[in-house]
Design a protein around this motif. Structure first.
Motif, PDB file in Angstrom:
ATOM      1  N   SER A   1       0.811  -1.131   0.008  1.00  0.00           N
ATOM      2  CA  SER A   1      -0.053  -0.036   0.278  1.00  0.00           C
ATOM      3  C   SER A   1       0.946   1.307  -0.002  1.00  0.00           C
ATOM      4  O   SER A   1       0.688   2.268  -0.767  1.00  0.00           O
ATOM      5  N   VAL A   2       1.816   1.193   0.759  1.00  0.00           N
ATOM      6  CA  VAL A   2       2.876   2.481   0.986  1.00  0.00           C
ATOM      7  C   VAL A   2       3.453   2.594  -0.395  1.00  0.00           C
ATOM      8  O   VAL A   2       3.700   3.669  -1.005  1.00  0.00           O
ATOM      9  N   ALA A   3       3.948   1.499  -0.948  1.00  0.00           N
ATOM     10  CA  ALA A   3       4.618   1.300  -2.125  1.00  0.00           C
ATOM     11  C   ALA A   3       3.685   1.821  -3.416  1.00  0.00           C
ATOM     12  O   ALA A   3       4.504   2.922  -4.229  1.00  0.00           O
ATOM     13  N   VAL A   4       2.755   1.622  -3.440  1.00  0.00           N
ATOM     14  CA  VAL A   4       1.625   2.066  -4.497  1.00  0.00           C
ATOM     15  C   VAL A   4       1.541   3.784  -4.144  1.00  0.00           C
ATOM     16  O   VAL A   4       1.562   4.394  -5.177  1.00  0.00           O
ATOM     17  N   ALA A   5       1.174   4.084  -3.228  1.00  0.00           N
ATOM     18  CA  ALA A   5       1.190   5.609  -2.797  1.00  0.00           C
ATOM     19  C   ALA A   5       2.495   6.266  -3.454  1.00  0.00           C
ATOM     20  O   ALA A   5       2.254   7.430  -3.786  1.00  0.00           O
ATOM     21  N   VAL A   6       3.620   5.908  -2.893  1.00  0.00           N
ATOM     22  CA  VAL A   6       4.972   6.722  -3.321  1.00  0.00           C
ATOM     23  C   VAL A   6       4.936   6.446  -4.713  1.00  0.00           C
ATOM     24  O   VAL A   6       5.543   7.604  -5.276  1.00  0.00           O
ATOM     25  N   TRP A   7       4.646   5.285  -5.450  1.00  0.00           N
ATOM     26  CA  TRP A   7       4.651   5.395  -6.990  1.00  0.00           C
ATOM     27  C   TRP A   7       3.893   6.331  -7.541  1.00  0.00           C
ATOM     28  O   TRP A   7       4.166   7.038  -8.520  1.00  0.00           O
ATOM     29  N   PHE A   8       2.528   6.325  -7.053  1.00  0.00           N
ATOM     30  CA  PHE A   8       1.369   7.048  -7.497  1.00  0.00           C
ATOM     31  C   PHE A   8       1.697   8.780  -7.441  1.00  0.00           C
ATOM     32  O   PHE A   8       0.901   9.340  -8.366  1.00  0.00           O
ATOM     33  N   THR A   9       2.315   9.012  -6.385  1.00  0.00           N
ATOM     34  CA  THR A   9       2.729  10.545  -6.429  1.00  0.00           C
ATOM     35  C   THR A   9       4.173  10.717  -6.663  1.00  0.00           C
ATOM     36  O   THR A   9       4.196  11.844  -6.566  1.00  0.00           O
ATOM     37  N   GLY A  10       4.868   9.694  -7.036  1.00  0.00           N
ATOM     38  CA  GLY A  10       6.054  10.223  -7.491  1.00  0.00           C
ATOM     39  C   GLY A  10       7.072  10.567  -6.309  1.00  0.00           C
ATOM     40  O   GLY A  10       8.121  11.362  -6.292  1.00  0.00           O
ATOM     41  N   ALA A  11       6.627  10.118  -4.964  1.00  0.00           N
ATOM     42  CA  ALA A  11       7.295  10.446  -3.595  1.00  0.00           C
ATOM     43  C   ALA A  11       7.281  12.036  -3.518  1.00  0.00           C
ATOM     44  O   ALA A  11       8.352  12.441  -2.913  1.00  0.00           O
ATOM     45  N   LEU A  12       6.430  12.621  -4.031  1.00  0.00           N
ATOM     46  CA  LEU A  12       6.610  14.123  -3.983  1.00  0.00           C
ATOM     47  C   LEU A  12       6.438  14.735  -2.407  1.00  0.00           C
ATOM     48  O   LEU A  12       7.103  15.425  -2.026  1.00  0.00           O
ATOM     49  N   HIS A  13       5.721  13.828  -1.805  1.00  0.00           N
ATOM     50  CA  HIS A  13       5.622  14.380  -0.282  1.00  0.00           C
ATOM     51  C   HIS A  13       6.940  13.907   0.469  1.00  0.00           C
ATOM     52  O   HIS A  13       7.416  14.462   1.366  1.00  0.00           O
ATOM     53  N   GLU A  14       7.358  12.729   0.230  1.00  0.00           N
ATOM     54  CA  GLU A  14       8.527  12.202   0.931  1.00  0.00           C
ATOM     55  C   GLU A  14       9.635  12.980   0.663  1.00  0.00           C
ATOM     56  O   GLU A  14      10.637  13.155   1.347  1.00  0.00           O
TER      57      GLU A  14
ATOM     58  N   ASP B   1      13.565  16.911   2.902  1.00  0.00           N
ATOM     59  CA  ASP B   1      14.450  17.991   2.795  1.00  0.00           C
ATOM     60  C   ASP B   1      14.062  19.248   3.767  1.00  0.00           C
ATOM     61  O   ASP B   1      14.938  19.703   4.289  1.00  0.00           O
ATOM     62  N   PHE B   2      12.790  19.156   4.152  1.00  0.00           N
ATOM     63  CA  PHE B   2      12.556  19.744   5.484  1.00  0.00           C
ATOM     64  C   PHE B   2      13.152  19.497   6.910  1.00  0.00           C
ATOM     65  O   PHE B   2      13.717  20.326   7.636  1.00  0.00           O
ATOM     66  N   ALA B   3      13.156  18.253   6.917  1.00  0.00           N
ATOM     67  CA  ALA B   3      14.159  17.551   8.117  1.00  0.00           C
ATOM     68  C   ALA B   3      15.522  17.811   8.018  1.00  0.00           C
ATOM     69  O   ALA B   3      16.176  18.196   9.017  1.00  0.00           O
ATOM     70  N   ASP B   4      15.925  17.883   6.869  1.00  0.00           N
ATOM     71  CA  ASP B   4      17.525  18.242   6.490  1.00  0.00           C
ATOM     72  C   ASP B   4      18.083  19.553   6.889  1.00  0.00           C
ATOM     73  O   ASP B   4      18.900  20.055   7.430  1.00  0.00           O
ATOM     74  N   ALA B   5      16.919  20.454   6.736  1.00  0.00           N
ATOM     75  CA  ALA B   5      16.888  21.719   6.966  1.00  0.00           C
ATOM     76  C   ALA B   5      17.318  22.142   8.652  1.00  0.00           C
ATOM     77  O   ALA B   5      17.803  23.125   8.795  1.00  0.00           O
ATOM     78  N   ALA B   6      16.886  21.306   9.328  1.00  0.00           N
ATOM     79  CA  ALA B   6      17.334  21.476  10.844  1.00  0.00           C
ATOM     80  C   ALA B   6      18.595  21.608  10.822  1.00  0.00           C
ATOM     81  O   ALA B   6      19.051  22.330  11.889  1.00  0.00           O
ATOM     82  N   GLY B   7      19.550  21.241  10.026  1.00  0.00           N
ATOM     83  CA  GLY B   7      21.008  21.569  10.320  1.00  0.00           C
ATOM     84  C   GLY B   7      21.574  22.873   9.997  1.00  0.00           C
ATOM     85  O   GLY B   7      22.708  23.026  10.386  1.00  0.00           O
ATOM     86  N   GLY B   8      20.673  23.672   9.437  1.00  0.00           N
ATOM     87  CA  GLY B   8      21.153  24.952   9.263  1.00  0.00           C
ATOM     88  C   GLY B   8      21.148  25.961  10.456  1.00  0.00           C
ATOM     89  O   GLY B   8      20.443  25.917  11.407  1.00  0.00           O
ATOM     90  N   ARG B   9      22.122  26.961  10.136  1.00  0.00           N
ATOM     91  CA  ARG B   9      22.019  27.974  11.341  1.00  0.00           C
ATOM     92  C   ARG B   9      21.171  29.187  11.234  1.00  0.00           C
ATOM     93  O   ARG B   9      20.958  29.901  12.123  1.00  0.00           O
ATOM     94  N   ASN B  10      20.775  29.398  10.130  1.00  0.00           N
ATOM     95  CA  ASN B  10      19.708  30.489   9.827  1.00  0.00           C
ATOM     96  C   ASN B  10      18.804  30.049   8.659  1.00  0.00           C
ATOM     97  O   ASN B  10      19.124  29.154   7.846  1.00  0.00           O
TER      98      ASN B  10
ATOM     99  N   LEU C   1      17.207  27.054   3.698  1.00  0.00           N
ATOM    100  CA  LEU C   1      16.649  27.068   2.351  1.00  0.00           C
ATOM    101  C   LEU C   1      17.760  26.577   1.269  1.00  0.00           C
ATOM    102  O   LEU C   1      17.002  25.982   0.592  1.00  0.00           O
ATOM    103  N   ARG C   2      18.944  26.917   1.543  1.00  0.00           N
ATOM    104  CA  ARG C   2      19.803  26.352   0.628  1.00  0.00           C
ATOM    105  C   ARG C   2      20.065  24.963   0.792  1.00  0.00           C
ATOM    106  O   ARG C   2      19.999  24.008  -0.039  1.00  0.00           O
ATOM    107  N   ILE C   3      20.066  24.478   1.942  1.00  0.00           N
ATOM    108  CA  ILE C   3      20.113  22.954   2.351  1.00  0.00           C
ATOM    109  C   ILE C   3      18.902  22.146   1.575  1.00  0.00           C
ATOM    110  O   ILE C   3      18.933  21.222   1.001  1.00  0.00           O
ATOM    111  N   MET C   4      17.658  22.918   1.689  1.00  0.00           N
ATOM    112  CA  MET C   4      16.382  22.169   1.319  1.00  0.00           C
ATOM    113  C   MET C   4      16.724  22.245  -0.288  1.00  0.00           C
ATOM    114  O   MET C   4      15.827  21.555  -0.895  1.00  0.00           O
ATOM    115  N   ARG C   5      17.365  23.021  -0.983  1.00  0.00           N
ATOM    116  CA  ARG C   5      17.473  22.875  -2.458  1.00  0.00           C
ATOM    117  C   ARG C   5      18.507  21.829  -2.956  1.00  0.00           C
ATOM    118  O   ARG C   5      18.564  21.586  -4.224  1.00  0.00           O
TER     119      ARG C   5
END
Length: 241
Positions: free
Chosen positions: A69-82, A87-96, A101-105
């Motif tokens: 079920s999760v695999a179908v959801a990921v495929w059907f959305t192209g892992a858009l939300h994942e 990226d949002f979680a990785d941004a926690a490592g930024g200082r400002n 925002l640079r990390i998220m890109r």
């Protein structure tokens, strides 16, 4: 007639944006503002949830259908939300805000993003071994409504990018999105209300973090909110079963 055609095009745009369905050729040549289609985001989410719910109807040990079920959801959305959540979680490592925002890109994934994906995927799979198709469809619809709420409650974090280009949904669009999400929740039964409250708490926490850490929203924040709401609701559904 023209109003109905406009609504149809807005629904198509929501499906094109949120899924991998090849419907872009049905859109008009003129550019449609994404904010105008946000009322239909929960409908697109419900469709994703319905497609992902099909494996849950298979016989056998519950873990396998849940993973499928999760695999179908990921495929059907192209892992858009994942992708947005990572990226949002990785941004926690930024200082400002600028560094975050640079990390998220950055297309590379870091340890925060990897762990966020592992944990949310594990929670979704575990929940789906207990929760049924109606719960999944409701959570998927509410997750997309959560992203509409974020677009209204937060300002764009960048002067460019998806957040700025998408525009800000109107109050009517937000109201319609929330109403549609609520209607989709009805078949999920009495557990839908506490599950929706859990999703709302997740959305508010993520939006609060985005406001403090980034100054607003972007495409990654919207994806993170959508997946966060869905995961929180599925977890609540499973606990209440």
């Amino acid at each position: 007639m023209a109003r109905a055609r406009e609504r149809w095009h807005q629904l198509l745009l929501a499906l094109v944006f949120l899924t991998r369905l090849p419907l872009g050729h049905l859109l008009p040549a003129r550019v449609l503002p994404l904010a105008g289609s946000t009322w239909a985001f929960p409908l697109a989410g419900a469709l994703v949830g319905a497609m992902a719910a099909l494996p849950l109807l298979l016989p056998g040990p519950p873990l396998l259908p849940a993973v499928l079920s999760v695999a179908v959801a990921v495929w059907f959305t192209g892992a858009l939300h994942e992708d947005g959540l990572a990226d949002f979680a990785d941004a926690a490592g930024g200082r400002n805000p600028e560094e975050r925002l640079r990390i998220m890109r950055d297309s590379r994934i870091g340890s925060f993003g990897a762990m966020a994906l592992i944990l949310t995927t594990a929670l979704r799979i575990a929940a789906l071994t207990v929760a049924g198709p109606a719960a999944l469809i409701a959570a998927a619809a509410c997750g997309r409504a959560g992203s509409v709420l974020a677009m209204v409650a937060l300002v764009p974090a960048r002067p460019d990018g998806l957040g700025r280009a998408a525009g800000r949904p109107s109050g009517a669009a937000l109201g319609a999105a929330l109403l549609i999400a609520a209607l989709v929740c009805l078949p999920a039964g009495p557990a839908a209300l506490p599950a929706a409250l859990a999703g709302l708490v997740a959305a508010l926490l993520l939006m609060h973090r985005a406001r403090r850490r980034l100054g607003g929203h972007n495409g990654d924040v919207l994806g993170a909110v959508s997946l966060g709401v869905e995961t929180a609701m599925l977890t609540a559904f499973a606990l209440l079963m």
